[in-house]
Design an enzyme around this catalytic site. Sequence first.
Site, PDB file in Angstrom:
ATOM      1  N   GLU A   1       0.848  -1.205   0.000  1.00  0.00           N
ATOM      2  CA  GLU A   1       0.000   0.000   0.000  1.00  0.00           C
ATOM      3  C   GLU A   1       0.878   1.248   0.000  1.00  0.00           C
ATOM      4  OE1 GLU A   1      -3.290   0.069  -1.063  1.00  0.00           O
ATOM      5  OE2 GLU A   1      -3.726  -1.251   0.639  1.00  0.00           O
TER       6      GLU A   1
ATOM      7  N   SER B   1     -24.735  10.564 -15.355  1.00  0.00           N
ATOM      8  CA  SER B   1     -24.543   9.429 -14.455  1.00  0.00           C
ATOM      9  C   SER B   1     -25.850   9.107 -13.761  1.00  0.00           C
ATOM     10  CB  SER B   1     -23.479   9.773 -13.408  1.00  0.00           C
ATOM     11  OG  SER B   1     -23.559   8.868 -12.334  1.00  0.00           O
TER      12      SER B   1
ATOM     13  N   ALA C   1     -14.877   4.716  -0.747  1.00  0.00           N
ATOM     14  CA  ALA C   1     -14.692   3.634   0.226  1.00  0.00           C
ATOM     15  C   ALA C   1     -13.318   2.975   0.092  1.00  0.00           C
ATOM     16  CB  ALA C   1     -15.779   2.586   0.050  1.00  0.00           C
TER      17      ALA C   1
ATOM     18  N   ASP D   1      -4.391   1.247  -9.134  1.00  0.00           N
ATOM     19  CA  ASP D   1      -5.835   1.073  -9.295  1.00  0.00           C
ATOM     20  C   ASP D   1      -6.204   0.911 -10.765  1.00  0.00           C
ATOM     21  OD1 ASP D   1      -5.703   1.517  -6.632  1.00  0.00           O
ATOM     22  OD2 ASP D   1      -6.535   3.534  -6.700  1.00  0.00           O
TER      23      ASP D   1
ATOM     24  N   TYR E   1      -3.590  12.359   1.624  1.00  0.00           N
ATOM     25  CA  TYR E   1      -2.867  11.553   0.632  1.00  0.00           C
ATOM     26  C   TYR E   1      -1.707  12.374   0.046  1.00  0.00           C
ATOM     27  CZ  TYR E   1      -2.134   8.251  -3.255  1.00  0.00           C
ATOM     28  OH  TYR E   1      -1.594   7.350  -4.143  1.00  0.00           O
TER      29      TYR E   1
HETATM   30  C1  GLA Z   1      -5.108   5.057  -3.744  1.00  0.00           C
HETATM   31  C2  GLA Z   1      -4.321   5.446  -4.986  1.00  0.00           C
HETATM   32  C3  GLA Z   1      -3.367   4.324  -5.380  1.00  0.00           C
HETATM   33  C4  GLA Z   1      -2.520   3.868  -4.205  1.00  0.00           C
HETATM   34  C5  GLA Z   1      -3.394   3.611  -2.996  1.00  0.00           C
HETATM   35  C6  GLA Z   1      -2.571   3.286  -1.786  1.00  0.00           C
HETATM   36  O1  GLA Z   1      -5.963   4.005  -4.036  1.00  0.00           O
HETATM   37  O2  GLA Z   1      -5.184   5.708  -6.066  1.00  0.00           O
HETATM   38  O3  GLA Z   1      -2.561   4.747  -6.454  1.00  0.00           O
HETATM   39  O4  GLA Z   1      -1.513   4.804  -3.930  1.00  0.00           O
HETATM   40  O5  GLA Z   1      -4.224   4.704  -2.694  1.00  0.00           O
HETATM   41  O6  GLA Z   1      -1.875   2.106  -1.979  1.00  0.00           O
END
Ligand code: GLA
Length: 385
Positions: free
Chosen positions: A27, A60, A114, A163, A216
């Site tokens: 992560e 949407s 989420a 992701d 973040y």
């Molecule tokens: C989010 C970001 C990903 C990654 C995760 C943490 O989902 O979009 O790129 O950094 O957080 O692992």
Amino acid sequence: MTGSNSLPHPSDDHRFLAPARVNLLGEHTDYTGGFVLPMAIPFYNRATVTPAESGYSFSSALFETTRAITAEDRSPRARNWTDYPVGVLRQLQQRGIEPPPFHLHLSGNVPFGAGVSSSASVEIVTAYALLAFTGTRLKLEEIAVLCRAAENEYVGSPCGIMDQFSIAAAKAGHALLLNTRTLHYEHLPMNQGALAATQIVVCNSMVKHSIASGEYGIRHKQVMDGQAAMQRKFAGLADLGDATLQQLEQARGEMSHESYLRCRHIVSDNARVMLAKDAMFAGDPVSLGRLMLEGHASERDDFACSCDEVDFLVDTAASLPGCFGARLTGGGFGGCTVNLVDRNQSEAFSAALRKAYQEKYDIAADVFVCDAVDGAEIRNSTEQV
Ligand code: GLA
């Protein structure tokens, strides 16, 4: 038809699906060339794209806001859901791909905010739909990269590639081991040995987060500062994906304490992903579960991206029968936990976890028992999903 390396020719009979994802391990490792181990889960965004007279429009089923733009539009983000599909359109245009006028409509059931990548799922489904509508084929690696760029450059979130890549490239019954520097990936089976008798349980704490918001970005900067300090100290170090804990200790005095802790999480999580690969091939849920719990402790203590509610869910899960491991998944600061649970006990586990959480926080958690599904797909519109 499942997600493949290229897209079929467009047809009115097609609709487009992109799943959500959970991450088993690794992560915040995906913006410094590290390793991740996500899998796709059966929540979907769907897109339909229809020809229009002129311009591009977006709607949407989930949001009232709509947006209509011209092909030449270069206005800044609107700070609502439309930024994700418009960001993808911009990336296509930057690559010389100019779709004919269209109306794009999105619907689906991916929980929003989420930590299961609702935004990347929207980006990928948009890319698939618009590429097919335009009759353009791109490799899934290119699609993932352009969708990440949409989020970095247009939406303004400094996310990594995990992701978008996993939503494009996931395979049913497998987790996806991705090297986020080289984009080399492997599908690791979830059905080896005793692992075949486990299931993934996803628990939504219902505590909302938005990775476009402050925390973040703050973590991202602390990590980048720490990585830069290590690169100054060790010439030739490509990124944290190559760094060892020993090197980090040697460079400790040259970065802030926060950067040291964030980097320690990342370097140790990269190692855990590699050990998880071994555990998966050995069909060993005990080792995999232990690594997940260690990963959670590292996120909580070193990366400081958990919260009381999520820590409670992880601690409670670990104490319940049939649970091998649990951890926070995704960006953090709320969102979901991912749990590795004995298949025969997953329903009882889910009920007990929900009950304990309700009693402690008076919050009704959504708990889902899942198997890993395929990544983004193009299906005939008559097929049910
Ligand atoms: C989010 C970001 C990903 C990654 C995760 C943490 O989902 O979009 O790129 O950094 O957080 O692992």
